[in-house]
Design an enzyme around this catalytic site. Sequence first.
Site, mmCIF file in Angstrom:
data_model
loop_
_atom_site.group_PDB
_atom_site.id
_atom_site.type_symbol
_atom_site.label_atom_id
_atom_site.label_comp_id
_atom_site.label_asym_id
_atom_site.label_seq_id
_atom_site.Cartn_x
_atom_site.Cartn_y
_atom_site.Cartn_z
ATOM 1 C CB VAL A 12 -2.518 -0.480 7.263
ATOM 2 C CG1 VAL A 12 -3.790 -0.322 6.251
ATOM 3 C CG2 VAL A 12 -1.865 -1.565 7.136
ATOM 4 C CB CYS A 13 -2.506 5.225 4.957
ATOM 5 S SG CYS A 13 -0.932 5.838 5.707
ATOM 6 C CG LEU A 14 -8.767 2.246 5.920
ATOM 7 C CD1 LEU A 14 -8.809 2.334 4.482
ATOM 8 C CD2 LEU A 14 -8.958 0.627 6.467
#
Length: 1482
Positions: A1344-1346
Amino acid sequence: MDPMDEDDPLLRLAMELSMQEPEDTSNAETSLRGQGQAKRAGEGASEADSEGKTKVRRSRSDSPGAPASAHDGDQLNMVEELQMQEVLAESRRQSQHQSLPSASSRAPSGPQQYNAASSTAQSAHAYPSSAQSVAPQQEDDILEALALSLRQDRQSGPIGPQQSEGPSGDAGGAGVTASTLAAALSVAGQCQGNEQTSMLRESETSRVEQAVGSSNPGNGSSMGRAVTADALAAALSAASQPGLAQRAQQEQETAGPRSLPGESLSPFSERPVPIAFSGRPKWVQAALSHTPTGKPQSDNFKFPTAQTSVVLELLSQVLGIPVSNHTSSLRLEAAPNDTACQLVTLSAMDALVRTMIGRRGPGKPMLHVLSEAYEQCVQKLDKGGVDTMVAPLLEMVQDRVARKGMALLMDDDADIYFEDGEHKADLQSGLVNRTLTSNYLMGMLACASGREDLQVFESLLFAAFRSVKCNFKVANSLGPQIYILDVLTQQPQLQQSLTLLLLQEVEQMESGTWRESSSIFKSPLSVSSVVNPSTFRSNIESPTREVFTSANGYPNNRGKVESGKNFIRTCMDDSHSAVKEICMRLVKAKNSIVPQCGREAVMSWLAAVATLGESRTRGGERQAVQSVMGTQSDGFMLGALSVALRFCRPFMKGEEKFMQRLDPMYYLTNPFRVGGANFERSLAGRRQAVGSREKTKFLAPRNPTEAPHFVTECFFITQRLMHTALIPALNRYSNMWEELHRRSRRSKQPGGLTLNEHLLRDCTETQLLDPVLAAHALKFSVLQLFWLLSLIRKGNDDAFRIVPESVVHDIGSWLIFIIRGGQALLFGDVDISLLMESLVELIERRDLVRSPLVASKIVELMSVMVSPTTSLLNAQQVNPGAVVGRVVTRPGEATLVAAVLGTGAAQERLVPALMRLYSAADHVVGLDVDKDAYDKFSTRHAIDTILEQLWKDETCRMSITRLAQAELDGSSDSLFSDFVGSVLNDLMYLLKDSFDRLHDIHSIEAAMADKAGWNALDAVQQQTKQRFCEGQQHTCRGYMRMAVTTLRLLNLLSADAVVGLAFLEYPLSGRSANAMLRFIELLVGPRCSELRVEKPEQYHFFPDQMLVSVCEFMLCLGRHEKFRTVMAREHDFDAVAIKVLDTAREKLIASHHHQHAEQLESFVEEVNRIKVGMGDAHTPADSVMIEATVEAHDHENRYAFEEREQENVESVYVEKLQALAVSDFDTNAPGAYSSAFTEMSEEAGGIKPQGMKRLTKELRDFMSKAQLPIYPASSIFVRHDSDRIDKVRAMITGPDGTPYGYGCFIFDVYFPSDYPNVPPLMNLETTGRGRVRFNPNLYNDGKVCLSLLGTWHGVDAHEKWDARRSNLFQILVSIQGMILVEDPYFNEPMVDTMRNMSEGVAASTNYNAEIQLNTIRWAMIDQLKMPRPGFEEVVRLHFGLMRHRVMRQCVQWMRQAQGMDEGHRTRLAAAVDELFSLLQQL
């Protein structure tokens, strides 16, 4: 407030008092001045501390207990005055930056204030209550009250345990009582501006009493008890701390290392008490205050009159002029009381010396004449044979000649014609020309008395250092300057002067006033060839630029270039060697004032330079160019490092006698030497946070004779210089090269490198790859690895809690640069076997080296070591050391590869270590992508490269097959299958992403080919599309290259009879089948024409070769019945897929791969046969029938339920599902939680108590303050394990109106042990078992890219994780609102600029169509078939209540898909049919 904060004036006072030696107080007549002297000796205070301090105001004469007379005032000794002044001055400075609460009532001022503070009988009620505040103008009065009370207590008796009768008859205190102390601290604490409270509350006052009581055991009330120095220190410390809640927060932020669960505390895990600095250390004060006395003047020379001719002849010989007994020559006087003798007086000799000077030859400097006379005397005295009667005469001549020279040099200050003075210039030229001897220089120095005399030579010394400026156009231009320095620094007096100058520079560094340009070593250390980073974009500026540009045929004439490099390197080596030798003279100097003062000055100076250079590292690897502004230059820092490395040469071989000296406790016991090392993450993932960084101290408070061993000091200081000098220079060079190369590529300049690129490379590599510097830095790096290995072998695991992780990271960066720069021959002196063992041990011991950044750097290093040519070609665009286009192995590289592969570590232990690291690269605790140059795909690509090389070696290949066989036999864990699964995940991501970018490039190239349409666009639109295309091209090059390497490795592994069996296990076999079908369809399917781009080879894209590679992988697995059965079960093995595979067969035949074509045909027939057995076979003709059915039926009627949707369905939804928003679940249930996170949680042992408290509050708030959103349009549900609260699972229902609408997306969340200091880790479970990438920010492997998670770039600090404000609620809402959006295609970097462009709209439509299909398959159908543990009831209610809306949405998606290709429409219709069937059953 940290009770150990040295900057707190109250605490500093407490520490000073607690450091006092206990005194004998039995004699009541002991004078206070004597007490002060005793305290002064114990505390190490000095009168010089009063300089620059604010003068304390005297208390009023009418104050009770205050000195009433001048005599009483005189009794206040200087040490106490200075302490009080320092407290008050520091408090005033701090209070200027702290806002005090507004005063509701005023505290008593003036005499009342003094009375309340000085009376030991009054209670704390004499001070303002906790509801009151004190105006800023009263701060001095308040603190002076406390200071005055302390003075009076000392006056009546030193602070100690003795008791006296108090006013009430109890055992009161002749010193400070607890009552007075609590009251004073209550007010003083308010002046400190505590954020939580303006004063000590009652509970805090009680803490003061308890502190006093615990430090003063005895009977009676603590408030009437005398306060000892220890009690005062404890009370001050207690009073300075806030309440329990605030202290817990501060402990979380400033805590030192803690023991891991199940581990015992060790010396390394205990937070050491910082050394209390109180002004200038005693030894420094003694050194700086020392005044040279000089030798006394000679006496008049008395000799018998009969010897007059002998005397005159001797004087004529030494002075070089005729001397006679005449008033115009030498005036002799009769000796008093002795008519048989005569005198040569001092004045007569001075006159004779002046005569000698006046008769010198034309143009001959005065000092040279004086030197000749002095040398004549030396020779005559040294040869012997001189009558003892006239020896004093020669000594007299030496003395007067030397003093005359001193006088001439001192007069130079008034010289208005010469910048540095005529005589000083003559002295320098005389030293160079040998016309002025070192003996004469020594004689002048011996006459220097007082600082004023010595400053003449100090200025001369400083000028000599500043004159070391290399003229790279002239050979041996540094020779004269270095010789002058050599002569000057041989003199003991000048060695001492240089020592003092270095100490003064260190003090300037402490105060923040030091500048590189003012350093005495500035010129010799700045002899450098590196490029000025502030101007490289427009012009390459370097002192050595003309050396290269003036060479004939530059840059093509590489022979001239190498000659120029060698000349420059000789100059640098001469300069740096000179500084090292000079410093070594200081280290070895015998200083009678302060023993080993010279050594301490040199070490302090190098440590201070290293620490100040830490600002150069703040940009990390990504922003190294920006971080140089306002800091030390690369040339100066590299010069300092070169000197330090030369100090380390004697012990670089790593002999045991030296290794024993390298105690890692040095970091903790000598924080003033290692700068910010204790504030960095350690190899074990901890931050030491020792002391305060606000005011850095470099001068050791201890005596120099108590310093650690010289080897120890050199090792750790050089280690810091490697980090702050060498690595920033490497990073900056890499950044500059990359930017210049990108610019030249963008401008499409023909040919190879531009002139600026050549200059940047040649100038910078001249110094960085200087064989001397490179070899020294290489040997020191290897020494550090051997040191770490020795710590592991000795079982000293605790050391890894304090060794900064930057140590290993820096080693990797440097060794990589050396190999890629063509200096592999330097490894000839390195024990490769021990080196590989060290590297493998570090990546094996994940309990000791937890940082994946460090492990990634080690892997990159090993990939370069085993495949220097391949690694070079892969990195030539970003690595300046790479020679573009080079494919030939250079000298030393083949030998290095053979040596590495021949080690036992490579043959036995490397493979499992790499595979474990490959699988663990998905989840990185504490990652910050804005600073950390970490990319898991790059790391895994390096591992692929290593394994590919190991596979070529038979012995190493055996270790891979043994590992696979052990897992098949059930005798090992799932290491190999996890590794193979991760490799396949990477291939799916990299290849699919590369194909998507090729589609974008194709669309832009097609638009540009349409001249009329392109010209119709405005300039902004054209520029936007061009930049977008360039960005996609850049990324595609890297990803496609890595994809090709990964596919090649998979083919190697799958072709092996044993290893290939690992691909047949669930769920890997399904992902493999799905991936091969997708890639073949992309290569030869309906959209394959969109992959046609100009010059595909620039992207490493060769369609025919890639098709063969993909088919090879599929056919290798297709030999097994198990894989063919899995393929038959795949959704996408349908009529469309069979048609695509038939096209692939034709392509193989066309490219003459007939065997592959036959195998493919047989494989398809066999899989279709199995599918027939399952009752679901397809032929190419079936697709026509399915397509007709899809277009013919009425969607609304076909997917209508018998019952209507409830009118109040939204309120019912909220009512029923709100109760299920938060609950617990069992993470040990099958499929309930991420296996990777489970393994990490078992290793960590659980979250720390502080983090546990924080997380518990967050989960509790989900049901109150931060209530989870539960709405039909989109909801969030959370489950946590009641036994392991650090393991959480969340489900987010896709927002209505997006391609995720009403789907159920499961996220696993793991909270590391250091939470909330680091963000949690998150993994998307809903990926179709690794088949689907749902979003540019949601990978098929679950990443998850955040920005909140540190896995995506944050525009500013507000978008990044903040330990004080960020939480799980923010993360979940961010995913819901920022990732699961209507047009996710534009979440990709750079793509947002195409939002309103036709190419962007078309690409977004195709992207959404694919997500919609996968949402139905995996976020709806799969969830209904196999609801995840903990969400069974939520899934049932969600789809049961929303099924009407779900089907309306699906019908809408089917209508939107009419413009898509045949395969997509067919598969979408099949998925909708299956979903409708499942919803009908609810």
